[in-house]
Design a protein around this motif. Sequence first.
Motif, PDB file in Angstrom:
ATOM      1  N   ASP A 145     -16.900  80.729 -95.653  1.00 33.09           N
ATOM      2  CA  ASP A 145     -15.663  80.050 -95.277  1.00 33.09           C
ATOM      3  C   ASP A 145     -14.969  79.495 -96.521  1.00 33.09           C
ATOM      4  O   ASP A 145     -15.595  79.160 -97.511  1.00 33.09           O
ATOM      5  CB  ASP A 145     -15.968  78.896 -94.313  1.00 33.09           C
ATOM      6  N   HIS A 146     -13.634  79.383 -96.432  1.00 27.60           N
ATOM      7  CA  HIS A 146     -12.874  78.759 -97.509  1.00 27.60           C
ATOM      8  C   HIS A 146     -12.027  77.642 -96.920  1.00 27.60           C
ATOM      9  O   HIS A 146     -11.701  77.635 -95.735  1.00 27.60           O
ATOM     10  CB  HIS A 146     -11.989  79.790 -98.228  1.00 27.60           C
ATOM     11  N   GLU A 147     -11.673  76.718 -97.779  1.00 27.05           N
ATOM     12  CA  GLU A 147     -10.892  75.563 -97.341  1.00 27.05           C
ATOM     13  C   GLU A 147      -9.463  75.977 -97.005  1.00 27.05           C
ATOM     14  O   GLU A 147      -8.834  76.738 -97.746  1.00 27.05           O
ATOM     15  CB  GLU A 147     -10.887  74.513 -98.447  1.00 27.05           C
ATOM     16  N   VAL A 148      -8.936  75.475 -95.896  1.00 21.97           N
ATOM     17  CA  VAL A 148      -7.555  75.739 -95.477  1.00 21.97           C
ATOM     18  C   VAL A 148      -6.786  74.428 -95.522  1.00 21.97           C
ATOM     19  O   VAL A 148      -7.203  73.430 -94.925  1.00 21.97           O
ATOM     20  CB  VAL A 148      -7.488  76.344 -94.062  1.00 21.97           C
ATOM     21  N   THR A 149      -5.652  74.429 -96.250  1.00 17.64           N
ATOM     22  CA  THR A 149      -4.838  73.228 -96.406  1.00 17.64           C
ATOM     23  C   THR A 149      -3.411  73.499 -95.962  1.00 17.64           C
ATOM     24  O   THR A 149      -2.788  74.456 -96.425  1.00 17.64           O
ATOM     25  CB  THR A 149      -4.819  72.753 -97.875  1.00 17.64           C
ATOM     26  N   PHE A 150      -2.895  72.667 -95.043  1.00 17.53           N
ATOM     27  CA  PHE A 150      -1.495  72.742 -94.647  1.00 17.53           C
ATOM     28  C   PHE A 150      -0.672  71.838 -95.572  1.00 17.53           C
ATOM     29  O   PHE A 150      -1.030  70.680 -95.782  1.00 17.53           O
ATOM     30  CB  PHE A 150      -1.313  72.286 -93.193  1.00 17.53           C
ATOM     31  N   LEU A 151       0.408  72.375 -96.111  1.00 14.63           N
ATOM     32  CA  LEU A 151       1.303  71.597 -96.961  1.00 14.63           C
ATOM     33  C   LEU A 151       2.610  71.342 -96.224  1.00 14.63           C
ATOM     34  O   LEU A 151       3.211  72.274 -95.687  1.00 14.63           O
ATOM     35  CB  LEU A 151       1.584  72.342 -98.273  1.00 14.63           C
ATOM     36  N   ASP A 152       3.031  70.091 -96.186  1.00 15.86           N
ATOM     37  CA  ASP A 152       4.272  69.695 -95.513  1.00 15.86           C
ATOM     38  C   ASP A 152       5.354  69.498 -96.570  1.00 15.86           C
ATOM     39  O   ASP A 152       5.288  68.566 -97.375  1.00 15.86           O
ATOM     40  CB  ASP A 152       4.048  68.401 -94.731  1.00 15.86           C
ATOM     41  N   ILE A 153       6.354  70.374 -96.593  1.00 15.22           N
ATOM     42  CA  ILE A 153       7.389  70.343 -97.628  1.00 15.22           C
ATOM     43  C   ILE A 153       8.242  69.084 -97.569  1.00 15.22           C
ATOM     44  O   ILE A 153       8.907  68.741 -98.549  1.00 15.22           O
ATOM     45  CB  ILE A 153       8.296  71.591 -97.553  1.00 15.22           C
ATOM     46  N   ALA A 154       8.236  68.378 -96.443  1.00 15.88           N
ATOM     47  CA  ALA A 154       9.073  67.186 -96.301  1.00 15.88           C
ATOM     48  C   ALA A 154       8.298  65.894 -96.556  1.00 15.88           C
ATOM     49  O   ALA A 154       8.847  64.942 -97.119  1.00 15.88           O
ATOM     50  CB  ALA A 154       9.705  67.143 -94.910  1.00 15.88           C
ATOM     51  N   TYR A 155       7.020  65.842 -96.173  1.00 16.99           N
ATOM     52  CA  TYR A 155       6.312  64.566 -96.174  1.00 16.99           C
ATOM     53  C   TYR A 155       5.101  64.494 -97.091  1.00 16.99           C
ATOM     54  O   TYR A 155       4.571  63.396 -97.311  1.00 16.99           O
ATOM     55  CB  TYR A 155       5.904  64.195 -94.738  1.00 16.99           C
ATOM     56  N   ASP A 156       4.659  65.594 -97.656  1.00 21.38           N
ATOM     57  CA  ASP A 156       3.572  65.522 -98.635  1.00 21.38           C
ATOM     58  C   ASP A 156       4.125  65.037 -99.970  1.00 21.38           C
ATOM     59  O   ASP A 156       5.240  65.388-100.356  1.00 21.38           O
ATOM     60  CB  ASP A 156       2.916  66.889 -98.813  1.00 21.38           C
ATOM     61  N   GLU A 157       3.346  64.245-100.662  1.00 20.62           N
ATOM     62  CA  GLU A 157       3.795  63.658-101.929  1.00 20.62           C
ATOM     63  C   GLU A 157       3.803  64.702-103.041  1.00 20.62           C
ATOM     64  O   GLU A 157       2.954  65.590-103.099  1.00 20.62           O
ATOM     65  CB  GLU A 157       2.886  62.495-102.332  1.00 20.62           C
ATOM     66  N   ILE A 158       4.787  64.575-103.942  1.00 17.20           N
ATOM     67  CA  ILE A 158       4.853  65.372-105.154  1.00 17.20           C
ATOM     68  C   ILE A 158       4.882  64.408-106.331  1.00 17.20           C
ATOM     69  O   ILE A 158       5.179  63.218-106.149  1.00 17.20           O
ATOM     70  CB  ILE A 158       6.097  66.293-105.173  1.00 17.20           C
ATOM     71  N   PRO A 159       4.557  64.862-107.547  1.00 17.30           N
ATOM     72  CA  PRO A 159       4.635  63.965-108.705  1.00 17.30           C
ATOM     73  C   PRO A 159       6.022  63.339-108.811  1.00 17.30           C
ATOM     74  O   PRO A 159       7.041  64.016-108.631  1.00 17.30           O
ATOM     75  CB  PRO A 159       4.351  64.906-109.881  1.00 17.30           C
ATOM     76  N   GLU A 160       6.054  62.052-109.085  1.00 14.93           N
ATOM     77  CA  GLU A 160       7.313  61.300-109.073  1.00 14.93           C
ATOM     78  C   GLU A 160       8.364  61.885-110.016  1.00 14.93           C
ATOM     79  O   GLU A 160       9.557  61.884-109.715  1.00 14.93           O
ATOM     80  CB  GLU A 160       7.035  59.842-109.463  1.00 14.93           C
ATOM     81  N   ARG A 161       7.926  62.437-111.150  1.00 11.25           N
ATOM     82  CA  ARG A 161       8.896  62.963-112.124  1.00 11.25           C
ATOM     83  C   ARG A 161       9.628  64.207-111.607  1.00 11.25           C
ATOM     84  O   ARG A 161      10.633  64.627-112.191  1.00 11.25           O
ATOM     85  CB  ARG A 161       8.189  63.288-113.446  1.00 11.25           C
ATOM     86  N   TYR A 162       9.129  64.829-110.528  1.00 18.80           N
ATOM     87  CA  TYR A 162       9.787  66.015-109.990  1.00 18.80           C
ATOM     88  C   TYR A 162      10.598  65.709-108.729  1.00 18.80           C
ATOM     89  O   TYR A 162      11.147  66.611-108.108  1.00 18.80           O
ATOM     90  CB  TYR A 162       8.751  67.108-109.689  1.00 18.80           C
ATOM     91  N   TYR A 163      10.674  64.426-108.389  1.00 20.54           N
ATOM     92  CA  TYR A 163      11.456  64.060-107.208  1.00 20.54           C
ATOM     93  C   TYR A 163      12.950  64.101-107.515  1.00 20.54           C
ATOM     94  O   TYR A 163      13.412  63.606-108.537  1.00 20.54           O
ATOM     95  CB  TYR A 163      11.077  62.657-106.725  1.00 20.54           C
ATOM     96  N   ARG A 164      13.723  64.737-106.635  1.00 18.89           N
ATOM     97  CA  ARG A 164      15.186  64.773-106.705  1.00 18.89           C
ATOM     98  C   ARG A 164      15.715  64.389-105.328  1.00 18.89           C
ATOM     99  O   ARG A 164      15.320  64.985-104.320  1.00 18.89           O
ATOM    100  CB  ARG A 164      15.697  66.161-107.085  1.00 18.89           C
ATOM    101  N   SER A 165      16.600  63.406-105.292  1.00 12.57           N
ATOM    102  CA  SER A 165      17.102  62.933-104.000  1.00 12.57           C
ATOM    103  C   SER A 165      17.790  64.056-103.222  1.00 12.57           C
ATOM    104  O   SER A 165      17.708  64.111-101.989  1.00 12.57           O
ATOM    105  CB  SER A 165      18.065  61.758-104.209  1.00 12.57           C
ATOM    106  N   LEU A 166      18.468  64.979-103.937  1.00  7.61           N
ATOM    107  CA  LEU A 166      19.154  66.090-103.264  1.00  7.61           C
ATOM    108  C   LEU A 166      18.171  67.095-102.677  1.00  7.61           C
ATOM    109  O   LEU A 166      18.553  67.928-101.847  1.00  7.61           O
ATOM    110  CB  LEU A 166      20.099  66.793-104.242  1.00  7.61           C
TER     111      LEU A 166
END
Length: 315
Positions: free
Chosen positions: A132-153
């Motif tokens: 078995d391998h690990e399965v991860t769901f990523l939420d494009i709206a609510y998962d955190e990204i590094p702060e330096r890559y955040y753009r309000s637009l």
Amino acid sequence: MLVKEYRICMPLTTEEYRVGQLYTISKHSHQESDKGEGVEVVKNEPHEDPIHGQGQFTEKRVHLSSKLPSWARAVTPRIFYITEKAWNYYPYTITEYTCSFLPKFSIYIETKYEDNCGDNANIFHSDQILGDHEVTFLDIAYDEIPERYYRSLEDLRQFSSVKTGRGPLREGWREHTQPIMCSYKLVTVKFEVWGLQTRVEHFVHKVIRDILLIGHRQAFAWVDEWCGMTMDEVRQYERKTQEATNEIVGAVTPTISLNDGQLPPSTQSAPSSAPSTPLSSEAPEFLSLPKDRPRKKSAPEMLSLPVLRERANAE
């Protein structure tokens, strides 16, 4: 070897995403390129596979050098690049990454796209996958990204598309949004170096997670720019952007000597199937020296070349 599966849902159809993905890759690669740095397109040509049929093959060199954080520059050659080879038989793609100075390091990604919310449990069923391998769901709206890559637009909790009327994405959007599709990515990372393998492979997966989130967020945040484009139009945009990007990167990249030999100079011409790697300026834990390790009193003094010359002249 560390294998993980990522599932990233998008408020699009697979046919819409086919155009949006090509547009996003080209635009992002051009934005990230500086003189002598960035993504260089080596090949971008039709390719036919006996099993998967007609597709597109691309080969790119991602030149990093000065973009590396200080901790990485300390353990890598001054100039190097990552090679990306991609075989696109949409809705199935294969992408392979290798490094110019680390022959035991590679990333292999299989991707399948389907019009569902990520509920196909056996999409990568294969005898080649052991256990078995690990399965991860990523939420494009609510998962955190590094702060330096955040753009309000590009904040999809606030973004609303003018052309499609989709968005903003609210909590639980994957359960009720239509249309919806999913990028299924089976990612294999290999770093076959004793003593560092496990920690490096986990660190690389963390970086890949950030790449996938940022790239898919941008694909939807830029939907009003590419929505309505045909495949011919987006391919034309891709070619023009590649030419401009290669001109910025430069036709010839400096080489370095290794064991009295030289790396071949980069050739002109191919963007990446994902945005450039967001690298942290701080060293990961596995490269940090233990804080409780005292410096040995008997350690020899480190002398710079000017000091050595001065002492030689004095003698």
